[in-house]
Write a protein that holds these residues in place. Structure first.
Motif, PDB file in Angstrom:
ATOM      1  N   PRO A 185      -1.516  -7.837  -7.316  1.00 38.62           N
ATOM      2  CA  PRO A 185      -0.815  -6.974  -6.450  1.00 38.62           C
ATOM      3  C   PRO A 185       0.321  -6.104  -7.271  1.00 38.62           C
ATOM      4  CG  PRO A 185      -1.119  -9.001  -5.444  1.00 38.62           C
ATOM      5  CD  PRO A 185      -1.577  -9.070  -7.051  1.00 38.62           C
ATOM      6  N   GLY A 186       1.113  -6.935  -8.329  1.00 34.24           N
ATOM      7  CA  GLY A 186       2.057  -6.447  -9.316  1.00 34.24           C
ATOM      8  C   GLY A 186       1.534  -4.889  -9.770  1.00 34.24           C
ATOM      9  N   VAL A 187       0.472  -4.827 -10.255  1.00 29.00           N
ATOM     10  CA  VAL A 187      -0.206  -3.647 -11.079  1.00 29.00           C
ATOM     11  C   VAL A 187      -0.359  -2.773 -10.123  1.00 29.00           C
ATOM     12  CG1 VAL A 187      -2.015  -2.955 -12.118  1.00 29.00           C
ATOM     13  CG2 VAL A 187      -1.028  -5.161 -12.846  1.00 29.00           C
ATOM     14  N   VAL A 188      -0.859  -2.955  -8.860  1.00 29.42           N
ATOM     15  CA  VAL A 188      -1.225  -2.138  -7.729  1.00 29.42           C
ATOM     16  C   VAL A 188      -0.046  -1.503  -7.167  1.00 29.42           C
ATOM     17  CG1 VAL A 188      -1.911  -1.785  -5.139  1.00 29.42           C
ATOM     18  CG2 VAL A 188      -3.434  -3.321  -7.039  1.00 29.42           C
ATOM     19  N   ASN A 189       1.191  -2.023  -7.039  1.00 33.31           N
ATOM     20  CA  ASN A 189       2.416  -1.708  -6.577  1.00 33.31           C
ATOM     21  C   ASN A 189       3.193  -0.563  -7.840  1.00 33.31           C
ATOM     22  OD1 ASN A 189       2.295  -3.209  -4.267  1.00 33.31           O
ATOM     23  ND2 ASN A 189       3.745  -4.870  -5.087  1.00 33.31           N
ATOM     24  N   SER A 190       2.763  -1.131  -9.239  1.00 32.99           N
ATOM     25  CA  SER A 190       3.284  -0.446 -10.129  1.00 32.99           C
ATOM     26  C   SER A 190       2.394   1.012 -10.053  1.00 32.99           C
ATOM     27  CB  SER A 190       3.124  -0.902 -11.461  1.00 32.99           C
ATOM     28  OG  SER A 190       3.078   0.058 -12.594  1.00 32.99           O
ATOM     29  N   ILE A 191       1.346   1.084  -9.711  1.00 34.28           N
ATOM     30  CA  ILE A 191       0.488   2.356  -9.684  1.00 34.28           C
ATOM     31  C   ILE A 191       1.124   3.177  -8.397  1.00 34.28           C
ATOM     32  CG2 ILE A 191      -1.784   3.362  -9.157  1.00 34.28           C
ATOM     33  CD1 ILE A 191      -3.118   0.889 -10.647  1.00 34.28           C
ATOM     34  N   SER A 192       1.243   2.552  -7.332  1.00 29.68           N
ATOM     35  CA  SER A 192       1.671   3.018  -6.399  1.00 29.68           C
ATOM     36  C   SER A 192       3.125   3.789  -6.585  1.00 29.68           C
ATOM     37  CB  SER A 192       1.848   2.143  -5.149  1.00 29.68           C
ATOM     38  OG  SER A 192       0.650   1.676  -4.740  1.00 29.68           O
ATOM     39  N   ALA A 193       4.169   3.271  -7.112  1.00 31.47           N
ATOM     40  CA  ALA A 193       5.335   3.616  -7.532  1.00 31.47           C
ATOM     41  C   ALA A 193       5.090   5.061  -8.139  1.00 31.47           C
ATOM     42  CB  ALA A 193       6.100   2.577  -8.089  1.00 31.47           C
ATOM     43  N   GLN A 194       4.049   4.889  -9.281  1.00 32.42           N
ATOM     44  CA  GLN A 194       4.240   6.116  -9.848  1.00 32.42           C
ATOM     45  C   GLN A 194       3.394   7.524  -9.173  1.00 32.42           C
ATOM     46  OE1 GLN A 194       2.686   5.923 -14.277  1.00 32.42           O
ATOM     47  NE2 GLN A 194       2.460   3.499 -13.908  1.00 32.42           N
ATOM     48  N   VAL A 195       2.572   7.076  -8.165  1.00 31.08           N
ATOM     49  CA  VAL A 195       1.966   8.145  -7.446  1.00 31.08           C
ATOM     50  C   VAL A 195       2.922   8.499  -6.381  1.00 31.08           C
ATOM     51  CG1 VAL A 195       0.283   8.458  -5.654  1.00 31.08           C
ATOM     52  CG2 VAL A 195      -0.359   6.880  -7.519  1.00 31.08           C
ATOM     53  N   LYS A 196       3.861   7.845  -6.309  1.00 32.42           N
ATOM     54  CA  LYS A 196       5.069   8.207  -5.115  1.00 32.42           C
ATOM     55  C   LYS A 196       5.761   9.419  -5.846  1.00 32.42           C
ATOM     56  CE  LYS A 196       8.856   6.724  -2.210  1.00 32.42           C
ATOM     57  NZ  LYS A 196       9.524   5.717  -1.498  1.00 32.42           N
ATOM     58  N   GLU A 197       6.064   9.044  -7.132  1.00 34.79           N
ATOM     59  CA  GLU A 197       6.879  10.015  -7.969  1.00 34.79           C
ATOM     60  C   GLU A 197       6.544  11.391  -8.175  1.00 34.79           C
ATOM     61  OE1 GLU A 197       9.034   9.082 -11.361  1.00 34.79           O
ATOM     62  OE2 GLU A 197       8.769   6.809 -11.084  1.00 34.79           O
ATOM     63  N   VAL A 198       4.941  11.320  -7.948  1.00 34.75           N
ATOM     64  CA  VAL A 198       4.435  12.530  -8.242  1.00 34.75           C
ATOM     65  C   VAL A 198       4.225  13.087  -6.867  1.00 34.75           C
ATOM     66  CG1 VAL A 198       2.079  13.574  -8.697  1.00 34.75           C
ATOM     67  CG2 VAL A 198       2.713  11.800 -10.113  1.00 34.75           C
ATOM     68  N   VAL A 199       4.025  12.477  -5.797  1.00 37.98           N
ATOM     69  CA  VAL A 199       3.907  13.183  -4.372  1.00 37.98           C
ATOM     70  C   VAL A 199       5.210  13.827  -4.321  1.00 37.98           C
ATOM     71  CG1 VAL A 199       3.721  12.641  -1.995  1.00 37.98           C
ATOM     72  CG2 VAL A 199       2.316  11.582  -3.584  1.00 37.98           C
ATOM     73  N   GLU A 200       6.363  13.282  -4.487  1.00 33.86           N
ATOM     74  CA  GLU A 200       7.703  13.684  -4.350  1.00 33.86           C
ATOM     75  C   GLU A 200       8.036  14.832  -5.010  1.00 33.86           C
ATOM     76  OE1 GLU A 200      10.125  10.303  -5.243  1.00 33.86           O
ATOM     77  OE2 GLU A 200       9.859   9.451  -3.097  1.00 33.86           O
ATOM     78  N   LEU A 201       7.078  15.348  -6.045  1.00 34.13           N
ATOM     79  CA  LEU A 201       7.349  16.591  -6.656  1.00 34.13           C
ATOM     80  C   LEU A 201       6.715  17.764  -5.786  1.00 34.13           C
ATOM     81  CD1 LEU A 201       6.771  15.482 -10.517  1.00 34.13           C
ATOM     82  CD2 LEU A 201       8.822  16.153  -9.565  1.00 34.13           C
ATOM     83  N   GLY A 202       5.923  17.292  -4.794  1.00 32.29           N
ATOM     84  CA  GLY A 202       5.283  18.209  -4.119  1.00 32.29           C
ATOM     85  C   GLY A 202       3.663  18.585  -4.465  1.00 32.29           C
ATOM     86  N   VAL A 203       3.117  17.574  -5.071  1.00 30.56           N
ATOM     87  CA  VAL A 203       1.824  17.682  -5.685  1.00 30.56           C
ATOM     88  C   VAL A 203       0.772  16.942  -4.776  1.00 30.56           C
ATOM     89  CG1 VAL A 203       0.167  17.044  -7.504  1.00 30.56           C
ATOM     90  CG2 VAL A 203       2.571  17.569  -8.332  1.00 30.56           C
ATOM     91  N   GLU A 204      -0.091  17.463  -4.468  1.00 34.73           N
ATOM     92  CA  GLU A 204      -1.055  16.997  -3.542  1.00 34.73           C
ATOM     93  C   GLU A 204      -1.958  16.059  -4.542  1.00 34.73           C
ATOM     94  OE1 GLU A 204      -3.147  20.166  -1.671  1.00 34.73           O
ATOM     95  OE2 GLU A 204      -1.447  20.919  -0.873  1.00 34.73           O
TER      96      GLU A 204
END
Length: 241
Positions: free
Chosen positions: A28-47
């Motif tokens: 779960p900790g690793v999955v949450n880390s991956i999700s946090a990185q994906v969120k940063e990219v989404v917030e840049l407006g990337v699909e």
């Protein structure tokens, strides 16, 4: 303000990436880390579309080598990717990222069936789309799934996040201290030299559709997903012919 180089990407994660140092199962900790990185990219407006493997739970090739019917072993691997995808979806939505899982094998109680136009519409609305179940057919890897879905949704690039490897080498850097890292390659080079980047089907599909591939290390502390999206030169880039 950070300006992303790519508008629409396919992020390819191995199943092992979700296991972390455990080597098996879902951490779960690793999955949450991956999700946090994906969120940063989404917030840049990337699909962002994601294809995740299932090797942390089951490898069809291993089952086949043990004497199982290859098709049955591969279908089990496809189901493993669905488990990983649901885990990633839950983690993303817990931090406020709208997410849809689409499966190539129909299981409507837990996910949408894969429909290309619907997937594109989700992406346009800023939702992360996770493609689960491989291609829906045995004998094809999740690398091929990533290449196929990238072509279908007209992604700008495939981002292949690797564990403990920061690019493509001419030999295994863990075994050969003299292994040389490539900064840039063509898909023909990958196929001719038998480099362990993607399988030959995925490489040919990406080459035929002129979809670049960036292979890089997936390290939380380095925030490499965002760095790649912003155009920073890290890892190895594989292009056309």
């Amino acid at each position: 303000m950070d300006t992303p180089k790519y508008k629409r990407v396919v992020l390819k994660l191995s199943g092992e990436a979700l296991a972390g140092t455990d080597g098996f199962g879902i951490n779960p900790g690793v999955v949450n880390s991956i999700s946090a990185q994906v969120k940063e990219v989404v917030e840049l407006g990337v699909e962002v579309a994601i294809v995740v493997g299932g090797g942390n739970i089951w490898r069809g090739k291993l089952g086949s080598e043990m004497g199982m019917d290859r098709a049955a072993a591969d279908y089990m691997g496809m189901l493993a990717t669905v488990m990983n995808s649901l885990s990633l979806q839950d983690s993303l939505e817990n931090i406020g990222v709208a997410t849809r899982v689409q499966t190539s094998i129909d299981m409507r109680q837990i996910a949408e069936p894969y429909i290309r136009r619907k997937a594109i519409r989700h992406l346009e609305k800023g939702r992360v789309v996770i493609f689960a179940g491989g291609t829906g057919n045995p004998y094809f890897s999740t690398d091929t799934t990533a290449a196929l879905r990238a072509a279908e949704i007209e992604a700008d690039v495939i981002l292949m996040a690797k564990n403990n490897v920061d690019g493509v080498y001419n030999a295994d850097p863990k075994l050969d201290a003299n292994a040389v890292k490539y900064e840039e390659l063509s898909y023909l080079d990958v196929i001719k030299e038998g480099l362990q980047v993607m399988d030959s089907t995925a490489s040919s599909l990406s080459m035929d559709n002129d979809i670049p591939l960036i292979v890089f290390s997936f390290e939380e502390k380095d925030n490499n997903v965002k760095r790649v999206i912003l155009g920073e030169k890290i890892g190895t880039t594989v292009r056309g012919k």
